[in-house]
Design an enzyme around this catalytic site. Structure first.
Site, PDB file in Angstrom:
ATOM      1  N   LEU A 157       0.822  -1.203   0.000  1.00 10.98           N
ATOM      2  CA  LEU A 157       0.000   0.000   0.000  1.00 10.98           C
ATOM      3  C   LEU A 157       0.858   1.256   0.000  1.00 10.98           C
ATOM      4  O   LEU A 157       0.626   2.188  -0.781  1.00 10.98           O
ATOM      5  CB  LEU A 157      -0.937  -0.006   1.204  1.00 10.98           C
ATOM      6  CG  LEU A 157      -1.804   1.237   1.408  1.00 10.98           C
ATOM      7  CD1 LEU A 157      -2.622   1.522   0.158  1.00 10.98           C
ATOM      8  CD2 LEU A 157      -2.714   1.050   2.611  1.00 10.98           C
ATOM      9  N   VAL A 238      -5.016   5.879   6.501  1.00 13.58           N
ATOM     10  CA  VAL A 238      -5.708   4.820   5.773  1.00 13.58           C
ATOM     11  C   VAL A 238      -5.205   3.457   6.240  1.00 13.58           C
ATOM     12  O   VAL A 238      -5.437   2.442   5.594  1.00 13.58           O
ATOM     13  CB  VAL A 238      -5.517   4.962   4.237  1.00 13.58           C
ATOM     14  CG1 VAL A 238      -6.246   6.180   3.712  1.00 13.58           C
ATOM     15  CG2 VAL A 238      -4.033   4.988   3.866  1.00 13.58           C
ATOM     16  N   ARG A 240      -4.705   1.831  10.173  1.00 17.77           N
ATOM     17  CA  ARG A 240      -5.603   1.359  11.224  1.00 17.77           C
ATOM     18  C   ARG A 240      -5.770   2.458  12.257  1.00 17.77           C
ATOM     19  O   ARG A 240      -4.814   3.178  12.582  1.00 17.77           O
ATOM     20  CB  ARG A 240      -5.059   0.084  11.893  1.00 17.77           C
ATOM     21  CG  ARG A 240      -5.169  -1.171  11.035  1.00 17.77           C
ATOM     22  CD  ARG A 240      -6.634  -1.559  10.822  1.00 17.77           C
ATOM     23  NE  ARG A 240      -6.817  -2.774  10.032  1.00 17.77           N
ATOM     24  CZ  ARG A 240      -7.010  -2.797   8.721  1.00 17.77           C
ATOM     25  NH1 ARG A 240      -7.006  -1.654   8.056  1.00 17.77           N
ATOM     26  NH2 ARG A 240      -7.187  -3.938   8.090  1.00 17.77           N
ATOM     27  N   ASP A 264      -9.782   7.716   7.248  1.00 15.76           N
ATOM     28  CA  ASP A 264     -10.634   6.634   6.746  1.00 15.76           C
ATOM     29  C   ASP A 264     -10.822   5.586   7.820  1.00 15.76           C
ATOM     30  O   ASP A 264     -11.745   4.777   7.735  1.00 15.76           O
ATOM     31  CB  ASP A 264     -10.017   6.003   5.496  1.00 15.76           C
ATOM     32  CG  ASP A 264     -10.958   5.004   4.845  1.00 15.76           C
ATOM     33  OD1 ASP A 264     -12.082   5.416   4.464  1.00 15.76           O
ATOM     34  OD2 ASP A 264     -10.599   3.812   4.731  1.00 15.76           O
ATOM     35  N   GLU A 269     -13.937   2.546  16.270  1.00 22.59           N
ATOM     36  CA  GLU A 269     -14.544   2.359  14.956  1.00 22.59           C
ATOM     37  C   GLU A 269     -15.619   1.282  15.054  1.00 22.59           C
ATOM     38  O   GLU A 269     -15.342   0.201  15.579  1.00 22.59           O
ATOM     39  CB  GLU A 269     -13.469   1.939  13.948  1.00 22.59           C
ATOM     40  CG  GLU A 269     -13.943   1.931  12.511  1.00 22.59           C
ATOM     41  CD  GLU A 269     -12.818   1.631  11.535  1.00 22.59           C
ATOM     42  OE1 GLU A 269     -13.003   0.721  10.696  1.00 22.59           O
ATOM     43  OE2 GLU A 269     -11.756   2.298  11.617  1.00 22.59           O
ATOM     44  N   HIS A 288     -14.198   3.952   6.749  1.00 19.34           N
ATOM     45  CA  HIS A 288     -13.359   2.804   6.372  1.00 19.34           C
ATOM     46  C   HIS A 288     -13.722   2.364   4.951  1.00 19.34           C
ATOM     47  O   HIS A 288     -13.919   1.186   4.673  1.00 19.34           O
ATOM     48  CB  HIS A 288     -13.544   1.644   7.362  1.00 19.34           C
ATOM     49  CG  HIS A 288     -12.337   0.763   7.453  1.00 19.34           C
ATOM     50  ND1 HIS A 288     -11.920   0.188   8.632  1.00 19.34           N
ATOM     51  CD2 HIS A 288     -11.446   0.356   6.513  1.00 19.34           C
ATOM     52  CE1 HIS A 288     -10.832  -0.540   8.418  1.00 19.34           C
ATOM     53  NE2 HIS A 288     -10.524  -0.451   7.130  1.00 19.34           N
TER      54      HIS A 288
END
Length: 323
Positions: A157, A238, A240, A264, A269, A288
């Site tokens: 990523l 983006v 965790r 995000d 969460e 997310h």
């Protein structure tokens, strides 16, 4: 599937990003034409029965008690990049190799990151607010070009993000566990290099979190990190949620210690409706959602099909193998 056919690949019932697993099964059949019997489990009973016979399964997870009965299973292809929800010990004891979805999210999440950086540079959030008031009034902006971007995490990523930033004329700093390996960034520092890490934070207009959650990364962006950042810094997460200390982030936002944040992922969460983060004009929150792409199953199927062929050939150097 006829009564005398055993499944070669079982697609479990779990969905991801709202995409039905039947589409995944259909794509796998296309990737493995005339060779593999790809079956999608529709019920818990079917799932357990199919897992007893199949050498390959793919989905989000397999409960330990179900895994214990999967005597023929050799490979489990997790459809998530993160595998912290799986009992790796159980898979190892069962002799089942595990792969993940690393790289599947690269293009879409990298685009979300670039979009977030441009949105803050060009201050689109200001334009949206003025549009709601029918207000025609010029406002100041900045350029992404010439800025410094620190990318925390240089896995698949992180590399995809850096690759897309190349066209924008920015300086990049990568943070990784093994800085001696180098990377695609202009500079690389280690997670355990406190001086190097904080030096990168101090000169970055943008800090992008793209790493998994580990003992090392939990709370990495804490009060001390925000104290080091310049007030003009934008945080983009983006990776965790718990990589960022939420209370420290709130303190930084309250005190104008950073320019803003694009999140995000959050901690907690889902983010509760009454959480203070919702109230900041300079915080962009997406649920997310950066991982969503209509091409998800296509990319996942490419990885699984390649690994099925390796399994057939007696090889075990599976792409994205984690166990």
């Amino acid at each position: 599937m006829s009564a005398d056919e055993s499944p070669d690949v079982v697609v479990l019932r779990q969905k991801i990003h709202g995409l039905p697993s039947e589409g995944y099964a259909e794509t796998l059949r296309e990737r493995l034409p005339d060779r593999k019997n790809v079956v999608r489990a529709r019920t818990p009973v079917e799932e357990r029965e199919l897992l007893r016979e199949a050498p390959v399964a793919t989905g989000f997870s397999i409960p330990e008690h179900v895994l214990a009965d999967a005597e023929n299973l050799e490979l489990f292809a997790c459809v998530f990049a993160g595998t912290g929800h799986l009992s790796m010990e159980a898979f190892e004891e069962q002799g089942v190799a595990v792969t993940n979805a690393a790289g599947v999210h690269g293009p879409n999440i990298a685009e979300q990151v670039v979009g977030s950086l441009i949105a803050f540079a060009r201050r689109f959030h200001v334009a949206w607010r003025q549009k709601e008031r029918n207000e025609w009034r010029s406002y100041q902006t900045t350029e992404l070009q010439g800025s410094t971007v620190t990318v925390v995490g240089l896995g698949a990523l992180g590399e995809a993000i850096v690759d897309r930033l190349d066209a924008f004329g920015v300086e990049t700093v990568g943070v990784r566990y093994t800085p001696e390996k180098g990377g695609p960034t202009d500079e690389v520092v280690g997670f355990d290099d406190e001086q190097g890490f904080h030096d990168a934070l101090a000169r970055s207009e943008y800090v992008v979190v793209a790493c998994p959650l580990t003992e090392t990364t939990r709370g990495l962006l804490d009060a001390n990190a925000f104290k080091t950042m310049d007030p003009d810094t934008v945080l983009v997460n983006v990776g965790r949620g718990p990589v960022v200390d939420t209370e420290a982030l709130l303190d930084a936002l309250r005190g104008n210690a950073i320019r803003g944040a694009a999140l995000d992922v959050t901690d907690p969460e889902p983010l509760p409706e009454d959480h203070e983060l919702w109230g900041f004009d300079n915080v962009l929150i997406t649920p997310h959602n950066a991982g969503h792409t209509p091409k998800y199953w296509e990319r996942m199927a490419d990885i699984v099909a390649e690994n099925v062929e390796k399994l057939d050939a007696g090889e075990d150097d599976f792409t994205n193998r984690v166990v």
